[in-house]
Enzyme design. Structure first.
Site, mmCIF file in Angstrom:
data_model
loop_
_atom_site.group_PDB
_atom_site.id
_atom_site.type_symbol
_atom_site.label_atom_id
_atom_site.label_comp_id
_atom_site.label_asym_id
_atom_site.label_seq_id
_atom_site.Cartn_x
_atom_site.Cartn_y
_atom_site.Cartn_z
ATOM 1 N N ASP A 114 47.560 -13.813 15.356
ATOM 2 C CA ASP A 114 47.902 -12.107 15.487
ATOM 3 C C ASP A 114 48.692 -12.297 16.821
ATOM 4 O O ASP A 114 47.848 -12.478 18.134
ATOM 5 C CB ASP A 114 46.655 -11.309 15.279
ATOM 6 C CG ASP A 114 47.056 -9.912 15.785
ATOM 7 O OD1 ASP A 114 48.044 -9.157 14.851
ATOM 8 O OD2 ASP A 114 46.649 -9.527 16.684
ATOM 9 N N THR A 147 53.347 -7.405 15.396
ATOM 10 C CA THR A 147 53.055 -7.649 17.038
ATOM 11 C C THR A 147 53.869 -8.972 17.631
ATOM 12 O O THR A 147 54.200 -9.168 18.496
ATOM 13 C CB THR A 147 51.691 -7.553 17.401
ATOM 14 O OG1 THR A 147 51.029 -8.510 16.405
ATOM 15 C CG2 THR A 147 51.196 -6.157 17.101
ATOM 16 N N THR A 148 53.665 -9.797 16.328
ATOM 17 C CA THR A 148 54.491 -11.188 16.857
ATOM 18 C C THR A 148 55.964 -10.928 16.691
ATOM 19 O O THR A 148 56.489 -11.722 17.496
ATOM 20 C CB THR A 148 53.930 -12.123 15.588
ATOM 21 O OG1 THR A 148 52.426 -12.204 15.683
ATOM 22 C CG2 THR A 148 54.436 -13.599 16.083
ATOM 23 N N ASP A 196 45.023 -4.730 10.378
ATOM 24 C CA ASP A 196 46.325 -4.888 10.613
ATOM 25 C C ASP A 196 46.891 -4.187 9.182
ATOM 26 O O ASP A 196 47.979 -3.332 9.139
ATOM 27 C CB ASP A 196 47.158 -6.141 10.666
ATOM 28 C CG ASP A 196 47.116 -6.614 12.185
ATOM 29 O OD1 ASP A 196 46.572 -5.650 12.768
ATOM 30 O OD2 ASP A 196 47.363 -7.798 12.337
#
Length: 537
Positions: free
Chosen positions: A71, A104-105, A402
């Site tokens: 993550d 987020t990545t 998530d």
């Protein structure tokens, strides 16, 4: 001032220059390029973790604590980043996590790609402000194109098939990808249980996540109620209570004591017996107050001694002690009871109601947990994760969070775009076309933005063991020839590049937020032309 004028004992003037070694300074293009290098280096760390075939990272803190994750926000949060610009990339990923919960990545990798493209333009002597303006124009074009290719999906409490598809896409790159159906179902059911579909609002406060080492990921479950890490206070109390009427107390099961400092002197056996009888009468009075309200179970924030515990058992009143404040509030919300601070305030109307309270046992250990189910307020739920070790459970919790955030996003806006790099490729083509129509120098920055968008499908292809240049070139040519914006990288080798057929979806809000946040950050970095760092002595 960097210098001080003064005189010596004889009146001769001299100047004291402050020590310059305490200060480091970078200016102009050197400052911008240094900032770009720092930001891009952080993004490169995350690049190999992108997509369903992305690799995990193991992070070891100074205290020896270990985190295994892929993550993006978790990785960056646990990195010890010193460079001031690199810290901005950490905050960028955290902003995406706080606002959307997923992507987020991708947002960090895209920001890094933009920075690397900006460096190439700077070496061509294009002014940083013109580059920033070009990126802004390209971002607007990409966001407008997103709105044009987005497709709404239909869902309801009874028809959750489309929500499950999007949740599975989110979980595809996580550690729980071995159980995608189960965890997607848990995420969707948990969010819909607490969602207000009319107001398009989801209260995550009503979703509690807990875990216990042992079993496998397949043993994870959704409890429609509250799960607390406690057991009944006496081993002979029943392990199951049906039609529970729960007294929720924050007052201790003990005789009242003066608030000031006190001491009690006993000079004879009779006085001791008298004190003992007084305490017994107080305990019996407390239990009678509880029984008179119709309660058949007690949950107490504080502990009680063996005598009180024995009296509770004798009066067939199962009890749970040392329940923490947050759990007590969750029990009150779930059972629609009231937290009572004094025995005198306890009434039947303040009791919480649950259809079933039972103890859960685990394997050969003596660990037990209490499950409060069939509550008066059905909106309170608990996700219970099992796994072979603590690291696995923590990563599974992050993955589920998530997925739940993605489902929440879809409840707010039910439009989706296609994943697998399909959306980035389509936007890249749209931005490149707009660049050709732009007559100013900003067109170079717009093409650079299109190249940065291509870095996402390129990274997906690399991480999947494909030839990145061939894979991306094929997808782009097919999108132009067929006019199909659902064509992306076949990361899982399913034999088709059509993400619609593979059911790979991303929420529109998430993708739009990624483009806008990354562009804002890169524009800000391009406008920094002077970095002054004061070193401590």
């Amino acid at each position: 001032m960097s210098a001080i004028y003064t005189t010596d004992d004889l009146g001769n003037p001299y100047i004291i220059v402050r020590e310059q070694d305490k200060k480091a300074r970078l200016t102009g293009l050197e400052a911008i390029k240094n900032s770009i290098t720092a930001g891009a280096s952080v993004a490169r760390i995350l690049r190999t973790s992108l997509g369903p075939r992305g690799q995990d990272k193991i992070l070891v803190s100074a205290d020896g604590d270990i985190v295994v994750t892929n993550d993006g926000a978790t990785m960056l949060k646990n990195l010890d980043v010193e460079h001031e610009i690199a810290r901005l990339l950490v905050q960028l990923s955290q902003s995406q996590d706080d606002e959307i919960g997923d992507g987020t990545t991708s947002v960090a990798v895209f920001a890094g790609a933009l920075l690397e493209e900006a460096r190439v333009l700077l070496e061509k002597n294009i002014h940083p402000i013109r580059i920033a303006d070009g990126f802004e124009l390209a971002c607007r074009t990409a966001v407008a194109h997103l709105d044009s290719i987005a497709e709404p999906i239909e869902f309801s409490r009874d028809d959750t098939a489309n929500l499950l598809k999007v949740a599975k896409t989110c979980l595809g790159s996580k550690i729980v990808s071995s159980q995608p159906d189960k965890f997607a179902q848990i995420a969707v059911d948990a969010v819909l249980a607490v969602a207000d579909l009319e107001r398009k609002d989801v209260d995550f406060e009503l979703i509690k996540m807990d875990g216990r080492v042992g079993g496998s990921l397949a043993d994870s479950m959704l409890v429609r109620g509250v799960l607390i890490d406690k057991d009944f206070s006496h081993p002979q109390m029943p392990t199951e209570v049906r039609d529970a009427k729960i007294a929720i107390l924050t007052c201790p099961f003990e005789p009242p004591k003066p608030k000031t400092k006190h001491s009690l002197d006993l000079s004879s056996v009779e006085e001791f017996v008298k004190l003992q009888n007084y305490e017994r009468e107080q305990f019996e009075s407390m239990i009678k107050r509880i029984k008179d309200t119709g309660a058949n179970m007690v949950v107490c924030q504080w502990g009680f001694d063996d005598e009180a515990n024995h009296l509770l058992l004798q009066n067939k009143l199962p009890a749970v002690r040392w329940v923490g404040g947050p759990e007590l509030e969750l029990i009150a919300i779930a059972t629609q009871g009231r937290i009572v601070p004094r025995f005198e305030d306890l009434t039947a109307a303040k009791l919480g109601k649950a259809g079933l309270v039972r103890e859960l046992s685990f394997g050969t250990t003596k660990d037990k947990m209490l499950v409060i189910e069939e509550c008066a307020n059905t909106r309170a739920v608990t996700v219970f994760v099992r796994g072979g070790n603590k690291l696995l459970i923590e990563e599974a919790k992050r993955s589920l969070h998530d997925a739940m955030c993605v489902v929440r996003t879809l409840i707010r806006d039910n439009r989706v775009v296609y994943g697998g790099g399909a959306t980035e490729t389509s936007c890249s083509l749209a931005v490149a076309k707009k660049a050709d129509e732009t007559g100013t120098i900003e067109q170079y920055a717009m093409r650079a933005f299109a190249n940065a968008l291509d870095k996402i499908p390129t990274a997906l292809a690399e991480n999947s063991g494909l030839n990145p240049l061939e894979a991306v070139a094929e997808v782009k040519s097919r999108q132009v020839a067929e006019g199909n914006h659902a064509l992306g990288i076949d990361c899982l080798g399913k034999g088709t590049n059509n993400m619609r057929e593979q059911n790979v979806y991303d929420p529109l809000i998430s993708k739009r937020q990624q483009f806008m946040l990354a562009t804002q950050l890169v524009k800000m970095i391009l406008k920094i032309d002077d970095v002054i760092v004061h070193h401590s002595v």
